[in-house]
Design a protein around this motif. Structure first.
Motif, PDB file in Angstrom:
ATOM      1  N   LEU A 253       0.832  -1.192   0.000  1.00 31.34           N
ATOM      2  CA  LEU A 253       0.000   0.000   0.000  1.00 31.34           C
ATOM      3  C   LEU A 253       0.875   1.252   0.000  1.00 31.34           C
ATOM      4  CD1 LEU A 253      -2.778  -1.147   2.481  1.00 31.34           C
ATOM      5  CD2 LEU A 253      -2.690  -1.388  -0.008  1.00 31.34           C
ATOM      6  N   ALA A 254       0.241   2.412  -0.140  1.00 31.89           N
ATOM      7  CA  ALA A 254       0.976   3.663  -0.271  1.00 31.89           C
ATOM      8  C   ALA A 254       1.840   3.916   0.959  1.00 31.89           C
ATOM      9  CB  ALA A 254       0.003   4.817  -0.479  1.00 31.89           C
ATOM     10  N   LYS A 255       3.068   4.399   0.731  1.00 31.18           N
ATOM     11  CA  LYS A 255       4.001   4.650   1.826  1.00 31.18           C
ATOM     12  C   LYS A 255       3.563   5.863   2.642  1.00 31.18           C
ATOM     13  CE  LYS A 255       7.314   5.184  -1.114  1.00 31.18           C
ATOM     14  NZ  LYS A 255       8.642   5.383  -1.750  1.00 31.18           N
ATOM     15  N   PRO A 256       3.821   5.861   3.955  1.00 31.72           N
ATOM     16  CA  PRO A 256       3.527   7.035   4.780  1.00 31.72           C
ATOM     17  C   PRO A 256       4.403   8.214   4.343  1.00 31.72           C
ATOM     18  CG  PRO A 256       3.978   5.090   6.138  1.00 31.72           C
ATOM     19  CD  PRO A 256       4.389   4.757   4.749  1.00 31.72           C
ATOM     20  N   GLN A 257       3.854   9.402   4.402  1.00 31.61           N
ATOM     21  CA  GLN A 257       4.576  10.592   3.995  1.00 31.61           C
ATOM     22  C   GLN A 257       5.057  11.373   5.221  1.00 31.61           C
ATOM     23  OE1 GLN A 257       5.228  11.248   0.659  1.00 31.61           O
ATOM     24  NE2 GLN A 257       4.321   9.204   0.428  1.00 31.61           N
ATOM     25  N   GLY A 258       6.167  12.084   5.064  1.00 30.53           N
ATOM     26  CA  GLY A 258       6.661  12.932   6.131  1.00 30.53           C
ATOM     27  C   GLY A 258       8.006  12.495   6.652  1.00 30.53           C
ATOM     28  N   GLU A 259       8.499  13.240   7.640  1.00 30.04           N
ATOM     29  CA  GLU A 259       9.777  12.932   8.266  1.00 30.04           C
ATOM     30  C   GLU A 259       9.684  11.616   9.036  1.00 30.04           C
ATOM     31  OE1 GLU A 259      13.042  14.542   8.621  1.00 30.04           O
ATOM     32  OE2 GLU A 259      12.218  15.097   6.654  1.00 30.04           O
ATOM     33  N   PRO A 260      10.721  10.782   8.987  1.00 32.23           N
ATOM     34  CA  PRO A 260      10.668   9.492   9.695  1.00 32.23           C
ATOM     35  C   PRO A 260      10.603   9.692  11.199  1.00 32.23           C
ATOM     36  CG  PRO A 260      12.876   9.918   8.863  1.00 32.23           C
ATOM     37  CD  PRO A 260      11.995  10.977   8.273  1.00 32.23           C
ATOM     38  N   ARG A 261       9.738   8.928  11.839  1.00 31.59           N
ATOM     39  CA  ARG A 261       9.580   8.988  13.289  1.00 31.59           C
ATOM     40  C   ARG A 261      10.146   7.756  13.977  1.00 31.59           C
ATOM     41  NH1 ARG A 261       3.322   9.801  12.884  1.00 31.59           N
ATOM     42  NH2 ARG A 261       3.384   8.959  15.013  1.00 31.59           N
ATOM     43  N   VAL A 262      10.347   6.695  13.208  1.00 30.27           N
ATOM     44  CA  VAL A 262      10.864   5.438  13.757  1.00 30.27           C
ATOM     45  C   VAL A 262      11.998   4.962  12.858  1.00 30.27           C
ATOM     46  CG1 VAL A 262      10.309   3.047  14.366  1.00 30.27           C
ATOM     47  CG2 VAL A 262       8.568   4.837  14.628  1.00 30.27           C
ATOM     48  N   PHE A 263      13.076   4.464  13.464  1.00 27.68           N
ATOM     49  CA  PHE A 263      14.162   3.855  12.704  1.00 27.68           C
ATOM     50  C   PHE A 263      14.124   2.355  12.961  1.00 27.68           C
ATOM     51  CE2 PHE A 263      18.240   2.387  11.373  1.00 27.68           C
ATOM     52  CZ  PHE A 263      18.672   3.282  10.396  1.00 27.68           C
ATOM     53  N   VAL A 264      14.054   1.562  11.883  1.00 22.64           N
ATOM     54  CA  VAL A 264      13.990   0.103  12.012  1.00 22.64           C
ATOM     55  C   VAL A 264      15.336  -0.488  11.604  1.00 22.64           C
ATOM     56  CG1 VAL A 264      12.818  -2.021  11.346  1.00 22.64           C
ATOM     57  CG2 VAL A 264      11.522   0.134  11.466  1.00 22.64           C
ATOM     58  N   VAL A 265      15.965  -1.186  12.531  1.00 16.54           N
ATOM     59  CA  VAL A 265      17.186  -1.932  12.236  1.00 16.54           C
ATOM     60  C   VAL A 265      16.764  -3.363  11.925  1.00 16.54           C
ATOM     61  CG1 VAL A 265      19.424  -2.700  13.080  1.00 16.54           C
ATOM     62  CG2 VAL A 265      18.534  -0.465  13.763  1.00 16.54           C
ATOM     63  N   GLY A 266      16.809  -3.716  10.645  1.00 14.07           N
ATOM     64  CA  GLY A 266      16.305  -5.022  10.230  1.00 14.07           C
ATOM     65  C   GLY A 266      17.293  -5.783   9.377  1.00 14.07           C
ATOM     66  N   GLY A 267      16.736  -6.653   8.517  1.00 14.80           N
ATOM     67  CA  GLY A 267      17.541  -7.480   7.639  1.00 14.80           C
ATOM     68  C   GLY A 267      17.157  -8.931   7.745  1.00 14.80           C
ATOM     69  N   GLY A 268      17.398  -9.674   6.675  1.00 17.74           N
ATOM     70  CA  GLY A 268      17.113 -11.101   6.684  1.00 17.74           C
ATOM     71  C   GLY A 268      15.646 -11.443   6.809  1.00 17.74           C
ATOM     72  N   GLY A 269      14.778 -10.516   6.427  1.00 18.07           N
ATOM     73  CA  GLY A 269      13.337 -10.739   6.506  1.00 18.07           C
ATOM     74  C   GLY A 269      12.724 -10.307   7.819  1.00 18.07           C
ATOM     75  N   ALA A 270      13.553 -10.002   8.810  1.00 19.25           N
ATOM     76  CA  ALA A 270      13.020  -9.681  10.141  1.00 19.25           C
ATOM     77  C   ALA A 270      12.284  -8.350  10.172  1.00 19.25           C
ATOM     78  CB  ALA A 270      14.157  -9.664  11.159  1.00 19.25           C
ATOM     79  N   GLY A 271      12.653  -7.432   9.293  1.00 20.66           N
ATOM     80  CA  GLY A 271      12.057  -6.106   9.357  1.00 20.66           C
ATOM     81  C   GLY A 271      10.744  -5.953   8.615  1.00 20.66           C
ATOM     82  N   ILE A 272      10.394  -6.909   7.756  1.00 23.68           N
ATOM     83  CA  ILE A 272       9.238  -6.731   6.872  1.00 23.68           C
ATOM     84  C   ILE A 272       7.943  -6.528   7.655  1.00 23.68           C
ATOM     85  CG2 ILE A 272       7.795  -7.877   5.139  1.00 23.68           C
ATOM     86  CD1 ILE A 272      10.325  -9.110   3.988  1.00 23.68           C
ATOM     87  N   ALA A 273       7.715  -7.334   8.678  1.00 24.55           N
ATOM     88  CA  ALA A 273       6.490  -7.184   9.480  1.00 24.55           C
ATOM     89  C   ALA A 273       6.432  -5.804  10.117  1.00 24.55           C
ATOM     90  CB  ALA A 273       6.414  -8.280  10.541  1.00 24.55           C
ATOM     91  N   CYS A 274       7.587  -5.279  10.548  1.00 24.37           N
ATOM     92  CA  CYS A 274       7.631  -3.945  11.155  1.00 24.37           C
ATOM     93  C   CYS A 274       7.282  -2.871  10.123  1.00 24.37           C
ATOM     94  CB  CYS A 274       9.016  -3.671  11.743  1.00 24.37           C
ATOM     95  SG  CYS A 274       9.439  -4.707  13.157  1.00 24.37           S
ATOM     96  N   TYR A 275       7.861  -2.983   8.919  1.00 23.17           N
ATOM     97  CA  TYR A 275       7.587  -1.982   7.887  1.00 23.17           C
ATOM     98  C   TYR A 275       6.088  -1.911   7.596  1.00 23.17           C
ATOM     99  CZ  TYR A 275      12.537  -3.078   6.930  1.00 23.17           C
ATOM    100  OH  TYR A 275      13.883  -3.322   7.037  1.00 23.17           O
ATOM    101  N   ARG A 276       5.484  -3.088   7.464  1.00 23.01           N
ATOM    102  CA  ARG A 276       4.059  -3.117   7.105  1.00 23.01           C
ATOM    103  C   ARG A 276       3.186  -2.660   8.268  1.00 23.01           C
ATOM    104  NH1 ARG A 276       4.543  -8.747   3.640  1.00 23.01           N
ATOM    105  NH2 ARG A 276       5.153  -7.755   1.671  1.00 23.01           N
ATOM    106  N   ALA A 277       3.588  -2.982   9.493  1.00 24.15           N
ATOM    107  CA  ALA A 277       2.815  -2.522  10.653  1.00 24.15           C
ATOM    108  C   ALA A 277       2.869  -1.004  10.763  1.00 24.15           C
ATOM    109  CB  ALA A 277       3.338  -3.177  11.921  1.00 24.15           C
TER     110      ALA A 277
END
Length: 381
Positions: A253-277
């Motif tokens: 779905l469409a990406k959120p707009q604006g300055e980032p409020r959260v930094f996600v340290v991910g990789g190896g598939g671990a971050g995908i659920a966080c990005y979508r949430a």
């Protein structure tokens, strides 16, 4: 050898061409799938090929014979059709509906032979519908009806099988089973399958050829691996908000707009659920440091304008760290998605240490962040 092909075919209604210059060629035992937006003309093409709708001009050939010269009985022996039009047979069992597929082979009295009845049973067994044989067809669910109509088509023992959205109304299990049946029909029995699908991921997995339908002419035709790219999908469906991810076969779905409020340290598939949430809550985020070949990377880039990447198979550098650190320090909190830290991604370990050093709230999953966000919202309400 080419078995099914069209030459300068134009299709439409009331003498007006909706799509013209349709030139396609498919070998025997191959699967061709039509994809495209609603109303683009996929069903119109299929109905013109099956003579349910008169063509405007051009030719349709099966085994080098023009099918518009065939009798209806000859066509029925060689081409089986499953369209989206719903039939309403009164007082007929499912077995009787399936048996209708044998009528091109019966005598003037329409009597079924023992061999015909054997073929009916085999077709129903193939689509896992033997338990429906005595059921009144009108009492079935949409998915059950679809299986019965496919069994009726298989009863015709066709050389060409044409289906319009055969996976409509089916749950995931029966979609997989149906596509397995079609693949078996094509690869083991040499039946040429022509169908339309809305599920692009399924179309790319099962099809030997894709026909991309949009506008007055064919957008693209060829093997999926040759013609499909994400920009082709965006153009074909006119996607402006959100995207289609070919790697995963998923819609983002469409990406959120604006300055980032959260930094996600991910990789190896671990971050995908966080990005979508985070996208679901419309919280702009930054992500990194991600290797360019990491499974997280395409999803992060679809959902955020702030992604720090590093070349694959090489250690992350001080430059990557400094770029990510500047982003991290602009954010209100950090999520550690749980990706193991090793020699190549050690800079991500430094990012987590930086968050602790600066007193930036650090969460281990998106759910913890959501609970904390909800708690703060209630306190300020």
């Amino acid at each position: 050898m080419i078995y099914f092909h069209t030459k300068d075919l134009s299709v439409g209604y009331n003498g007006q061409a909706l799509i013209h210059d349709i030139n396609i060629a498919v070998e025997k035992g191959k699967i061709m799938t039509l994809i495209g937006p609603n109303g683009s003309g996929k069903s119109t093409i299929l109905k013109s090929i099956t003579r349910h709708l008169s063509k405007i001009c051009g030719q349709v050939y099966i085994d080098r014979q023009e099918i518009y010269a065939w009798s209806a009985r000859e066509l029925a022996k060689r081409v089986a059709v499953v369209l989206t039009d719903r039939i309403q047979p009164e007082l007929m069992t499912c077995e009787e509906v399936v048996a209708m597929g044998r009528y091109p082979y019966t005598n003037a009295m329409g009597r079924l032979t023992p061999r015909d009845r054997e073929i009916v049973a085999q077709a129903m067994e193939r689509v896992h519908a033997l338990d429906l044989a005595r059921r009144d067809f009108t009492t079935l669910s949409d998915g059950q009806r679809q299986r019965i109509m496919l069994a009726r088509a298989l009863c015709q023992e066709p050389e060409v099988l044409i289906l319009d959205e055969p996976t409509a109304y089916l749950d995931i299990r029966h979609k997989i089973e149906l596509l397995d049946i079609l693949r078996e029909m094509a690869h083991e029995k040499g039946i040429t399958v022509i169908m339309s699908l809305h599920e692009i991921d399924l179309a790319t997995k099962i099809s030997d050829y894709l026909l991309c339908v949009k506008g007055e002419t064919i957008e693209a035709f060829g093997p999926p691996e040759d013609i499909l790219a994400e920009e082709v999908i965006d153009r074909l469906y006119g996607i402006q908000h959100g995207s289609y991810n070919l790697l995963f076969g998923s819609v983002e779905l469409a990406k959120p707009q604006g300055e980032p409020r959260v930094f996600v340290v991910g990789g190896g598939g671990a971050g995908i659920a966080c990005y979508r949430a985070l996208q679901k809550r419309q919280i702009p985020f930054a992500a990194g440091i991600l290797f360019t070949n990491d499974v997280d990377c395409p999803v992060a880039m679809e959902l955020s304008d702030h992604v720090i990447t590093a070349p694959a198979f090489e250690p992350m550098t001080e430059t990557h760290y400094q770029q990510a650190a500047r982003l991290l320090l602009r954010c209100a909190c950090v999520i550690d998605a749980g990706t193991p830290i090793g020699p190549l991604n050690s800079m991500n370990g430094r990012l987590l240490a930086l968050a602790r050093e600066k007193g930036i709230p650090l969460y281990t999953d998106c759910q913890s962040l959501e609970h904390e966000t909800d708690r703060r919202e209630k306190q300020t309400a």
